[in-house]
Design an enzyme around this catalytic site. Sequence first.
Site, PDB file in Angstrom:
ATOM      1  N   TYR A  54      -8.506   9.568  12.253  1.00 23.03           N
ATOM      2  CA  TYR A  54      -7.199   9.074  11.832  1.00 23.03           C
ATOM      3  C   TYR A  54      -7.231   8.558  10.389  1.00 23.03           C
ATOM      4  O   TYR A  54      -6.403   8.944   9.553  1.00 23.03           O
ATOM      5  CB  TYR A  54      -6.691   7.963  12.782  1.00 23.03           C
ATOM      6  N   ASP A  80      -2.030   8.598  15.232  1.00 26.43           N
ATOM      7  CA  ASP A  80      -2.367   7.232  15.663  1.00 26.43           C
ATOM      8  C   ASP A  80      -1.513   6.895  16.887  1.00 26.43           C
ATOM      9  O   ASP A  80      -0.796   7.755  17.415  1.00 26.43           O
ATOM     10  CB  ASP A  80      -2.160   6.233  14.509  1.00 26.43           C
ATOM     11  N   GLU A 120      -5.559   0.822   5.682  1.00 27.27           N
ATOM     12  CA  GLU A 120      -5.721   1.493   6.973  1.00 27.27           C
ATOM     13  C   GLU A 120      -6.769   0.804   7.843  1.00 27.27           C
ATOM     14  O   GLU A 120      -6.602   0.676   9.045  1.00 27.27           O
ATOM     15  CB  GLU A 120      -6.085   2.971   6.770  1.00 27.27           C
ATOM     16  N   GLY A 141     -10.699 -10.352  13.555  1.00 31.33           N
ATOM     17  CA  GLY A 141     -11.435  -9.706  14.641  1.00 31.33           C
ATOM     18  C   GLY A 141     -12.003  -8.357  14.219  1.00 31.33           C
ATOM     19  O   GLY A 141     -11.796  -7.914  13.085  1.00 31.33           O
ATOM     20  N   GLN A 197      -5.794  -1.989  14.957  1.00 27.63           N
ATOM     21  CA  GLN A 197      -5.710  -3.028  15.994  1.00 27.63           C
ATOM     22  C   GLN A 197      -5.026  -4.296  15.487  1.00 27.63           C
ATOM     23  O   GLN A 197      -5.225  -5.361  16.039  1.00 27.63           O
ATOM     24  CB  GLN A 197      -7.103  -3.446  16.514  1.00 27.63           C
ATOM     25  N   TRP A 237       0.825  -1.216   0.000  1.00 29.56           N
ATOM     26  CA  TRP A 237       0.000   0.000   0.000  1.00 29.56           C
ATOM     27  C   TRP A 237       0.860   1.267   0.000  1.00 29.56           C
ATOM     28  O   TRP A 237       0.345   2.381  -0.064  1.00 29.56           O
ATOM     29  CB  TRP A 237      -0.974  -0.002   1.179  1.00 29.56           C
TER      30      TRP A 237
END
Length: 353
Positions: A117, A135, A34, A78, A39, A21
Amino acid sequence: MVNYQGILISWYQINKRDLPWRNTKDPYKIWLSEILLQQTRVNQGLPYYIKFVESYPNLKSLSNANEDDVLRLWQGLGYYSRARNMLSTAKELENNYRGVFPAFYSEIIKLKGIGEYTAAAIASFSFDEQVAVVDGNVFRVLSRLFDVETPIDSSAGKREFKILATALLDRKNPGIFNQAIMEFGALQCTPQNPDCNNCVLLHLCASKERGTVNQRPIKSKKTKSKPRFFVYKIFTLGNDTFIQKRTGKDIWQGLYEFPLEEFVDKKSQLDYIERHKNKLVYQSPEINHILSHQRITAVFLCFKAGLEIEESTSGLLRIPRSELFHYPVSVLIDNFLKNTNDLSFLSFDENVD
Ligand code: SF4
């Protein structure tokens, strides 16, 4: 005046990781990366990014996808609301923005699932808009570099760090600078054992000078973790088993699972298992599954065939056992299916109707 921007950009050009990316300005791919990396560690997110781009190379292809397929691709990462929001935003962009990603922060931030963000990252990386990203990495670098004591999770802290990051932004190269400071936090100014002795900012670093590196950044709140007690019930009839889709506002929304009983405490969970012992062909060991705000203790029970199964499974989705792996499920269930050595109770030899 100190040239923080030049120092960080030079460091970045030498040390940055080669990630797919980073070789594109395509807002769709930057958005995807992103969202995937929220997480999530880069090493874990990278194979998902590659799979996702192969399956959905552009906004249009994602907007035509169905939710089960997207969740299946997302399985294991998740925070599934990220995937659901991406799908819904892709449809929104296709239907109401003529399939074109908006080019300004003020427009990007209006899209579902995109916070400050992510909007700043897309606007600066793709369109070079002068907007600073903040971030976890940026919080850490700034709090150490300027020895900031304001907690990063307070509203005053969020304001202060945003102002600081904006003041530091390289106006000519906002996209590269934002990536540089984030990468610097990820590789050099790390949460544990930052490599201060080989740091290009060592002579400028206030927390290093004052000996407070390990106390920065400061957080005011401790994350609470809620215990939950699950029993998954596996029913089998012939070659079929039964599953359901999670629809409530809770973890794993949109994923599939065996029918579930949840208990308020461990005692009630154990009582339930005890009461049903004579109806079981299998009971798994206790499985502990940790999420960011929850600790789940789960047990899987496989019930004997019998009339009771017809009653217990009404309203559930009856599927051939061989199709179980086609449905998106939580990591807890996926691990159970992959790691349980003896899944013969799922072979249906013993409990055919
Ligand atoms: S000297 Fe250490 S704490 Fe300061 S910016 Fe460098 S790595 Fe971070």
